[in-house]
Design a protein around this motif. Structure first.
Motif, PDB file in Angstrom:
ATOM      1  N   MET A 284       0.849  -1.188   0.000  1.00 40.61           N
ATOM      2  CA  MET A 284       0.000   0.000   0.000  1.00 40.61           C
ATOM      3  C   MET A 284       0.886   1.240   0.000  1.00 40.61           C
ATOM      4  SD  MET A 284      -3.020  -1.094   2.698  1.00 40.61           S
ATOM      5  CE  MET A 284      -3.954   0.380   2.306  1.00 40.61           C
ATOM      6  N   GLU A 285       0.739   2.055  -1.048  1.00 40.89           N
ATOM      7  CA  GLU A 285       1.511   3.287  -1.197  1.00 40.89           C
ATOM      8  C   GLU A 285       3.011   3.019  -1.088  1.00 40.89           C
ATOM      9  OE1 GLU A 285      -0.019   6.045   1.643  1.00 40.89           O
ATOM     10  OE2 GLU A 285      -1.914   6.323   0.565  1.00 40.89           O
ATOM     11  N   LYS A 287       4.560   0.623   0.468  1.00 38.27           N
ATOM     12  CA  LYS A 287       5.031  -0.019   1.696  1.00 38.27           C
ATOM     13  C   LYS A 287       4.185  -1.252   1.995  1.00 38.27           C
ATOM     14  CE  LYS A 287       6.796   4.192   3.880  1.00 38.27           C
ATOM     15  NZ  LYS A 287       6.759   5.057   5.086  1.00 38.27           N
TER      16      LYS A 287
END
Length: 294
Positions: A284-285, A287
């Motif tokens: 997510m994003e 990471k």
């Protein structure tokens, strides 16, 4: 009474690319003589190459070589660890967890082993847990006449050299032998042993046969009713791994890195993973984020 059995030699090569390469060795190729090992992977990576994958019915041991960059291990049992070179981590997957790993920071090369160790069937349904980490200073080294031995794990069922509770008798040695020198190991009655040659050339001498190992070759021994002396004679500067332990001698059924005691248990482990009962690790994003087990 049984004399020593020796497997055929199996040579493995790195597969992959410049960012990630791996040698995979699996117990299924050694006719039961690797037991209690299920296998191991010798890896080199500079990227997030080990995608999140499920593990069940085993212990996961990670060991880094001295030339490795630090290595981040993340799993749904609570591990978020930066493992340093020449150190070891240990997790028990039990009924199942999801794990991923990568160099820290990315772009540097991590170099090490992931060892898959079987556990008795009665432990395969236990909750997953982190057993511990062994720092470099807690791993004894022995130097003698051109032989350097790192005693990574050594537990004979009564005493141990490291603080990890292996639960079963187990030895893991990382050995370097100068050209012309030799290392001798007495394999206990009933134990199995596995040798993997990382580099060099070694003659393995037993009372029943002689085997010549080249780099990337693995051989396994065991099932003897006697203490068996194994002699490793280097024909060049050599580096090898040696594992030995008391075999579990239980049938396993596997899908990838899930090893269970029956097809029913394996089916349940697969369903548990798909239904999120082992948790997930998702990107997510940029990471990795842990989604806890449901």
């Amino acid at each position: 009474m049984h004399s020593l059995r020796i497997s055929r030699l199996i040579k493995s090569s790195f597969i992959g690319n410049r960012d990630f390469s791996v040698v995979k060795v699996r117990a299924s190729s050694f006719d039961g003589l690797m037991d209690p090992l299920l296998g191991f992977e010798h890896f080199k990576m500079s990227t997030q190459a080990i995608r999140p994958r499920p593990y069940a019915g085993m212990c996961i041991i990670t060991y880094l070589f001295s030339d490795s960059a630090p290595y981040r291990i993340l799993d749904t049992a609570g591990t978020d660890l930066i493992l340093q070179p020449t150190c070891l981590s240990w997790a028990q997957a039990g009924r199942g967890l999801v794990q991923t790993a990568s160099p820290d920071p990315e772009g540097y090369f991590s170099h090490g082993l992931q060892i898959l160790l079987d556990i008795p069937g009665k432990h395969k349904q236990l909750d997953p847990k982190v057993i511990g980490c062994i720092d470099a200073q807690a791993i004894p080294e022995r130097l003698d006449s051109g032989v350097n031995i790192r005693v990574v794990i050594d537990y004979d069922g009564e005493s141990k050299v490291n603080p990890i509770d292996t639960q079963r008798a187990l030895t893991f040695l990382h050995i370097k032998i100068a050209n012309g020198e030799n290392f001798v190991y007495d394999l206990p009655i009933g134990w199995n042993g596995t040798t993997h040659l990382l580099s060099g050339a070694v003659r393995v001498q037993t009372n029943v046969d002689i085997k010549y190992l080249s780099a990337g070759t693995t051989v396994a021994f065991g099932e003897s009713s006697f203490i068996e002396r194994l002699a490793f004679i280097a024909h060049a500067e050599s580096e090898l791994l040696f594992f030995s332990g008391l075999p579990i001698q239980e049938q396993t059924y596997n899908s990838g890195t899930m090893f269970m005691s029956s097809t029913e248990e394996l089916g349940k482990a697969i369903a548990d993973y798909e239904e999120g009962k082992m948790g997930f690790i998702t990107l997510m994003e940029g990471k990795w984020k842990i989604i806890p087990p449901v």
